[in-house]
Design a protein around this motif. Sequence first.
Motif, PDB file in Angstrom:
ATOM      1  N   GLY A  20     -44.395 108.892  79.349  1.00 53.15           N
ATOM      2  CA  GLY A  20     -45.180 107.724  79.726  1.00 53.15           C
ATOM      3  C   GLY A  20     -46.550 108.038  80.261  1.00 53.15           C
ATOM      4  N   VAL A  21     -47.036 109.271  80.037  1.00 53.86           N
ATOM      5  CA  VAL A  21     -48.366 109.660  80.519  1.00 53.86           C
ATOM      6  C   VAL A  21     -49.373 109.359  79.409  1.00 53.86           C
ATOM      7  N   PRO A  22     -50.357 108.497  79.672  1.00 56.35           N
ATOM      8  CA  PRO A  22     -51.346 108.180  78.626  1.00 56.35           C
ATOM      9  C   PRO A  22     -52.309 109.368  78.404  1.00 56.35           C
ATOM     10  N   LEU A  23     -52.529 109.697  77.124  1.00 55.42           N
ATOM     11  CA  LEU A  23     -53.418 110.799  76.774  1.00 55.42           C
ATOM     12  C   LEU A  23     -54.414 110.363  75.729  1.00 55.42           C
ATOM     13  N   ASP A  24     -55.536 111.000  75.718  1.00 57.80           N
ATOM     14  CA  ASP A  24     -56.523 110.853  74.665  1.00 57.80           C
ATOM     15  C   ASP A  24     -56.532 112.147  73.875  1.00 57.80           C
ATOM     16  N   VAL A  25     -56.236 112.066  72.580  1.00 60.59           N
ATOM     17  CA  VAL A  25     -56.123 113.240  71.736  1.00 60.59           C
ATOM     18  C   VAL A  25     -57.105 113.111  70.575  1.00 60.59           C
ATOM     19  N   THR A  26     -57.825 114.188  70.307  1.00 53.79           N
ATOM     20  CA  THR A  26     -58.773 114.232  69.198  1.00 53.79           C
ATOM     21  C   THR A  26     -58.364 115.358  68.271  1.00 53.79           C
ATOM     22  N   GLY A  27     -58.213 115.038  66.960  1.00 56.33           N
ATOM     23  CA  GLY A  27     -57.857 116.045  65.974  1.00 56.33           C
ATOM     24  C   GLY A  27     -58.835 116.037  64.819  1.00 56.33           C
ATOM     25  N   VAL A  28     -58.931 117.164  64.135  1.00 56.46           N
ATOM     26  CA  VAL A  28     -59.833 117.312  63.000  1.00 56.46           C
ATOM     27  C   VAL A  28     -58.997 117.761  61.807  1.00 56.46           C
ATOM     28  N   ALA A  29     -59.136 117.005  60.684  1.00 54.60           N
ATOM     29  CA  ALA A  29     -58.388 117.316  59.459  1.00 54.60           C
ATOM     30  C   ALA A  29     -59.368 117.578  58.322  1.00 54.60           C
ATOM     31  N   GLY A  72     -45.696 110.276  70.891  1.00 54.13           N
ATOM     32  CA  GLY A  72     -44.666 109.583  71.656  1.00 54.13           C
ATOM     33  C   GLY A  72     -43.391 110.370  71.763  1.00 54.13           C
ATOM     34  N   THR A  73     -43.237 111.443  71.019  1.00 52.13           N
ATOM     35  CA  THR A  73     -42.004 112.244  71.065  1.00 52.13           C
ATOM     36  C   THR A  73     -42.150 113.538  71.876  1.00 52.13           C
ATOM     37  N   LEU A  74     -43.349 113.833  72.289  1.00 48.95           N
ATOM     38  CA  LEU A  74     -43.599 115.102  72.991  1.00 48.95           C
ATOM     39  C   LEU A  74     -44.023 114.855  74.428  1.00 48.95           C
ATOM     40  N   THR A  75     -43.794 115.884  75.257  1.00 50.56           N
ATOM     41  CA  THR A  75     -44.262 115.814  76.637  1.00 50.56           C
ATOM     42  C   THR A  75     -45.717 116.315  76.709  1.00 50.56           C
ATOM     43  N   VAL A  76     -46.316 116.074  77.866  1.00 51.15           N
ATOM     44  CA  VAL A  76     -47.707 116.516  78.060  1.00 51.15           C
ATOM     45  C   VAL A  76     -47.802 118.053  77.998  1.00 51.15           C
ATOM     46  N   GLU A  77     -46.803 118.677  78.591  1.00 52.42           N
ATOM     47  CA  GLU A  77     -46.831 120.140  78.598  1.00 52.42           C
ATOM     48  C   GLU A  77     -46.725 120.708  77.190  1.00 52.42           C
ATOM     49  N   GLN A  78     -45.845 120.098  76.343  1.00 56.15           N
ATOM     50  CA  GLN A  78     -45.698 120.571  74.972  1.00 56.15           C
ATOM     51  C   GLN A  78     -46.991 120.383  74.171  1.00 56.15           C
ATOM     52  N   ILE A  79     -47.643 119.237  74.401  1.00 60.41           N
ATOM     53  CA  ILE A  79     -48.873 118.963  73.661  1.00 60.41           C
ATOM     54  C   ILE A  79     -50.005 119.892  74.122  1.00 60.41           C
ATOM     55  N   TYR A  80     -50.118 120.088  75.431  1.00 65.30           N
ATOM     56  CA  TYR A  80     -51.258 120.809  75.987  1.00 65.30           C
ATOM     57  C   TYR A  80     -51.099 122.328  75.832  1.00 65.30           C
ATOM     58  N   GLN A  81     -49.868 122.768  76.026  1.00 72.07           N
ATOM     59  CA  GLN A  81     -49.665 124.212  76.033  1.00 72.07           C
ATOM     60  C   GLN A  81     -49.477 124.784  74.621  1.00 72.07           C
ATOM     61  N   ASP A  82     -48.983 123.929  73.665  1.00 73.16           N
ATOM     62  CA  ASP A  82     -48.718 124.451  72.322  1.00 73.16           C
ATOM     63  C   ASP A  82     -49.399 123.545  71.305  1.00 73.16           C
ATOM     64  N   ARG A  83     -50.711 123.652  71.265  1.00 73.10           N
ATOM     65  CA  ARG A  83     -51.478 122.782  70.364  1.00 73.10           C
ATOM     66  C   ARG A  83     -51.243 123.157  68.899  1.00 73.10           C
ATOM     67  N   THR A 109     -56.169 120.459  63.052  1.00 78.56           N
ATOM     68  CA  THR A 109     -56.215 121.110  64.371  1.00 78.56           C
ATOM     69  C   THR A 109     -56.464 120.080  65.440  1.00 78.56           C
ATOM     70  N   ILE A 110     -55.931 120.403  66.661  1.00 79.03           N
ATOM     71  CA  ILE A 110     -56.155 119.550  67.814  1.00 79.03           C
ATOM     72  C   ILE A 110     -57.440 120.031  68.472  1.00 79.03           C
ATOM     73  N   LYS A 111     -58.418 119.177  68.487  1.00 73.25           N
ATOM     74  CA  LYS A 111     -59.713 119.531  69.059  1.00 73.25           C
ATOM     75  C   LYS A 111     -59.720 119.400  70.561  1.00 73.25           C
ATOM     76  N   ASP A 112     -59.136 118.296  71.082  1.00 69.94           N
ATOM     77  CA  ASP A 112     -59.228 118.078  72.520  1.00 69.94           C
ATOM     78  C   ASP A 112     -58.060 117.224  72.956  1.00 69.94           C
ATOM     79  N   VAL A 113     -57.567 117.484  74.193  1.00 68.63           N
ATOM     80  CA  VAL A 113     -56.514 116.700  74.829  1.00 68.63           C
ATOM     81  C   VAL A 113     -56.943 116.484  76.263  1.00 68.63           C
ATOM     82  N   TYR A 114     -57.035 115.229  76.679  1.00 68.98           N
ATOM     83  CA  TYR A 114     -57.394 114.931  78.065  1.00 68.98           C
ATOM     84  C   TYR A 114     -56.809 113.586  78.435  1.00 68.98           C
ATOM     85  N   ASP A 115     -56.799 113.309  79.753  1.00 63.63           N
ATOM     86  CA  ASP A 115     -56.248 112.040  80.251  1.00 63.63           C
ATOM     87  C   ASP A 115     -57.166 111.500  81.320  1.00 63.63           C
TER      88      ASP A 115
END
Length: 388
Positions: A20-29, A72-83, A109-115
């Motif tokens: 339930g932690v809102p994140l802003d994620v930017t990816g480049v394809a 929505g299926t991952l935790t913040v730690e999973q997203i941030y630590q294993d991009r 690739t995941i360019k940026d993750v922040y909240d």
Amino acid sequence: MSLEVMTILCRCENIETSEGVPLDVTGVAQVKVMTENELLGYACEQFLGKSVIEIRSVILQTLEGHLRAILGTLTVEQIYQDRDRFATLVREVASPDVGRMGIEILSFTIKDVYDKVEYLSSLGKTQTAAVQRDADIGVAEAERDAGIREAECKREMMDVKFLADTKMADSKRELEMQKASFNQEVNTKKAEAQLAYELQAAKQQQNIRLEEIEIEVVQRKKQITIEEKEVIRTEKELVATVKRPAEAEAYKMQQLAEGRKIKTVLTAQAEADKIRLIGEAEACSIEAVGKAEAEKMRLKAEAYQLYGEAAKTALVLEALPMIASKVAAPLARTSEIVILSGDGSRVTGEVNRLLAELPVSVNALTGVDLTKIPLLQKMMNPQCQTAM
């Protein structure tokens, strides 16, 4: 329809994770149209007549949908630590859908993750603190282990050094002992050899000396024999050349000595007679001269007694020139006499003083008082001296 690679920027804001932690994620394809015949047909069927912007919009919406679903299926730690795993998961999920549209996902690739609720920063602080703690613990443990290991190494080094020093000292001691033993043996052998050499040399010298003595004895015996023969020869020669002539010469000298003795005696007697006669003649002559002198002195004495003081005065006056010459003899060698006086009358006084002392000197020498002679009294009168 373009076959070039297209870059698509996927941006999802306020997407809640499984926690339930809102994140802003930017990816480049990076995507492109597939060139296989069947897949190219799918692409033509889907995008033929559309612009690149429209194609990119369709692909973007597809990717964003899958990105939201996976967030929505991952935790913040999973997203941030294993991009990388997160990006791979997105690419694997979205590839079938875009593939059916004839589009291939080359990379994602995941360019940026922040909240906006500072969850990541808090997580970073906690992680940082934990990491710092673990780092401090690790450093302390490492320093401890390093100190222990260093101490163990030093101890081992000291043990090894002690063993090495001990072995070195033992080796050195053994070497010194061995050298001392060798030196002792060498010196002993040298001393024995030196003694043997000296003993042998002494024996050789003794043998040589004995042989020299034997040679000297033989030579001496021969020399004595030669000398004895020489003595006999010399005696015979002396008898022939010296004794007989000497006896003849002695007889001759005896006869000559007797003749010279007689001659000397006769000569001495004649000389004695001559001296005696000359002495008697000289004695007679001296006696005659003495008598004449005595007669002369007696006559002078009678004359002096007859004339009294006048005779004495005449005798003194006769002796004065001789006295004056004797007195003036040292002055004869003087070239110049200088009397230092600034007064002319003083010179006259010095001369008068000398004249006044003259009668005293004559009286001391002869016993005659010149001051009683009338003529000299007049000469020594002060008035006469003034006139002079």
